[in-house]
Design an enzyme around this catalytic site. Structure first.
Site, PDB file in Angstrom:
ATOM      1  N   HIS A  41       4.473  -6.968 -10.911  1.00 59.13           N
ATOM      2  CA  HIS A  41       4.639  -6.486  -9.544  1.00 59.13           C
ATOM      3  C   HIS A  41       3.967  -7.356  -8.489  1.00 59.13           C
ATOM      4  O   HIS A  41       4.459  -7.480  -7.375  1.00 59.13           O
ATOM      5  CB  HIS A  41       4.066  -5.064  -9.460  1.00 59.13           C
ATOM      6  CG  HIS A  41       4.189  -4.434  -8.109  1.00 59.13           C
ATOM      7  ND1 HIS A  41       5.404  -3.990  -7.604  1.00 59.13           N
ATOM      8  CD2 HIS A  41       3.258  -4.162  -7.147  1.00 59.13           C
ATOM      9  CE1 HIS A  41       5.215  -3.471  -6.403  1.00 59.13           C
ATOM     10  NE2 HIS A  41       3.924  -3.565  -6.094  1.00 59.13           N
TER      11      HIS A  41
ATOM     12  N   GLY B 182       0.834  -1.191   0.000  1.00 62.33           N
ATOM     13  CA  GLY B 182       0.000   0.000   0.000  1.00 62.33           C
ATOM     14  C   GLY B 182       0.871   1.244   0.000  1.00 62.33           C
ATOM     15  O   GLY B 182       1.551   1.518  -0.988  1.00 62.33           O
TER      16      GLY B 182
ATOM     17  N   ASP C 242       7.979  -5.304 -13.827  1.00 64.96           N
ATOM     18  CA  ASP C 242       7.246  -4.596 -12.784  1.00 64.96           C
ATOM     19  C   ASP C 242       7.070  -3.146 -13.217  1.00 64.96           C
ATOM     20  O   ASP C 242       8.037  -2.386 -13.292  1.00 64.96           O
ATOM     21  CB  ASP C 242       8.033  -4.673 -11.470  1.00 64.96           C
ATOM     22  CG  ASP C 242       7.262  -4.142 -10.266  1.00 64.96           C
ATOM     23  OD1 ASP C 242       6.386  -3.286 -10.455  1.00 64.96           O
ATOM     24  OD2 ASP C 242       7.561  -4.589  -9.139  1.00 64.96           O
TER      25      ASP C 242
ATOM     26  N   SER D 103       6.543  -4.449  -1.961  1.00 67.31           N
ATOM     27  CA  SER D 103       6.145  -3.117  -2.392  1.00 67.31           C
ATOM     28  C   SER D 103       6.339  -2.135  -1.226  1.00 67.31           C
ATOM     29  O   SER D 103       7.446  -2.011  -0.719  1.00 67.31           O
ATOM     30  CB  SER D 103       4.707  -3.156  -2.908  1.00 67.31           C
ATOM     31  OG  SER D 103       4.379  -1.999  -3.637  1.00 67.31           O
ATOM     32  N   TRP D 104       5.275  -1.454  -0.782  1.00 72.59           N
ATOM     33  CA  TRP D 104       5.420  -0.627   0.413  1.00 72.59           C
ATOM     34  C   TRP D 104       5.867  -1.477   1.602  1.00 72.59           C
ATOM     35  O   TRP D 104       6.605  -1.018   2.471  1.00 72.59           O
ATOM     36  CB  TRP D 104       4.111   0.090   0.743  1.00 72.59           C
ATOM     37  CG  TRP D 104       4.005   0.505   2.184  1.00 72.59           C
ATOM     38  CD1 TRP D 104       3.218  -0.053   3.148  1.00 72.59           C
ATOM     39  CD2 TRP D 104       4.773   1.528   2.848  1.00 72.59           C
ATOM     40  NE1 TRP D 104       3.431   0.565   4.366  1.00 72.59           N
ATOM     41  CE2 TRP D 104       4.384   1.545   4.211  1.00 72.59           C
ATOM     42  CE3 TRP D 104       5.745   2.435   2.416  1.00 72.59           C
ATOM     43  CZ2 TRP D 104       4.917   2.411   5.144  1.00 72.59           C
ATOM     44  CZ3 TRP D 104       6.286   3.310   3.351  1.00 72.59           C
ATOM     45  CH2 TRP D 104       5.869   3.303   4.702  1.00 72.59           C
TER      46      TRP D 104
END
Length: 327
Positions: free
Chosen positions: A302, A53, A274, A120-121
């Protein structure tokens, strides 16, 4: 591996579904209560999973990347999203609040050291947590690396990725007046944090759809429409964090502070295609991290759910479990 992985679904590489043996709401202060769960072996090697996120929340599928006979798997919803409350709140919700929350979870569960697993985050937060508490992470397992730099934000929110997916980019840009398009994060911020809940939700869905459109090689540039409550938390939290550059001291802070985690072994799993977090940053991270090993998955984008990504992550966790068994 990549060829065979691309011909299978991600679930074929995962462990069977399991239920948590512990679920709780943890008061972390500042008016926030976060959802925490544990699954797998209560006496096993602990691993904490940091979702993406910001604002993505955890899901049952995330339990399946770990051998349940070996691992004690801890999942939680970060402040403001998933089952944590208050929902979609950005008050007292910063990177450093989340780092403190992770430490409170560790202390509450009586864990000395754990593997930190994030994408990711979640990879960003994993690195920042480990750099802040370098004696608490035994390994880092990262996917789809994002280092919270301005160049990465510009890539995704100022047209870089849009050059490859112009039709999806148009759906993201067209609702914003031409005079505001020089800073789309700021333009969306005005709408996501206005007084009208209907307007918030409308633009949250557009924001979320843009990211979902490019998450997987299988989406074909179509992100669908997320449920309003989910989209609102996801978009508001992402925008809030990106507007504030993650509350880091300077652009490039994570790379600057890599010496703090030089001793920690890590695996970086990165999709070659990605579009959200291009491989350049994963390569840069691995080149500066003495114990970081980069695994490029050639036929993947991704998403955690990409078959090649799932296969490589499970393989990495099985290797670590094997090291523990030998030790």
């Amino acid at each position: 591996m990549d060829k065979s992985s691309g011909q299978k679904s991600a679930s074929s590489f995962l462990y069977p579904p399991i239920d948590p043996f512990d679920q709780r709401m943890l008061d972390v202060g500042d008016g926030h209560t976060i959802y925490v769960e544990q699954a797998g072996n209560p006496d096993g090697q602990p691993v904490v999973v940091l979702h993406g996120g910001p604002g993505g929340g955890c899901s049952p599928a995330m339990r399946r990347y770990f051998n349940p006979d070996h691992y004690r798997v801890i999942l939680f919803d970060q402040r403001g999203c998933g089952r944590s409350r208050p929902h979609a709140s950005v008050t007292d919700n910063t990177t450093w609040h989340l780092v403190s929350d992770i430490e409170l979870i560790r202390e509450t569960l009586g864990i000395d050291k754990w593997i930190v697993f994030g994408g990711s985050w979640g990879a960003t937060l994993s690195l920042i947590y480990a750099q802040t508490h370098p004696d608490r992470a035994s390994h880092l397992v990262l996917r789809g690396v994002f280092l919270m730099t301005q160049s990465e934000l510009d890539w995704f929110y100022q047209g870089g990725a849009g050059a490859f997916w112009p039709e999806a980019w148009a759906r993201f840009v067209d609702p914003i007046p031409v005079e505001e398009r020089d800073d789309l994060i700021a333009a969306y911020h005005r709408r996501l944090f206005g007084d009208d809940m209907v307007v918030q939700t409308k633009y949250a869905r557009i924001w979320s759809s843009w990211e979902n459109s490019l998450a997987s090689m299988r989406t074909g540039g179509m992100g669908g429409e997320a449920p309003g409550d989910y989209a609102r938390a996801f978009a508001r939290l992402e925008n809030h964090y990106f507007t504030n550059a993650g509350w880091l001291d300077e652009d490039g802070q994570i790379l600057r502070d890599l010496d703090r985690i030089a001793h920690i072994p890590g695996v970086i799993v990165q999709g070659r295609y990605d579009m959200i977090c291009p491989p350049r940053m994963a390569y840069e991270l691995a080149s500066r991290w003495p114990n970081g090993q980069l695994r490029i998955v050639d036929h993947a984008g991704h998403a955690l759910s990409e078959p090649g990504i799932s296969a490589e992550l499970v393989r990495a966790m099985n290797r670590i479990a094997g090291e523990k068994a030998v030790a």
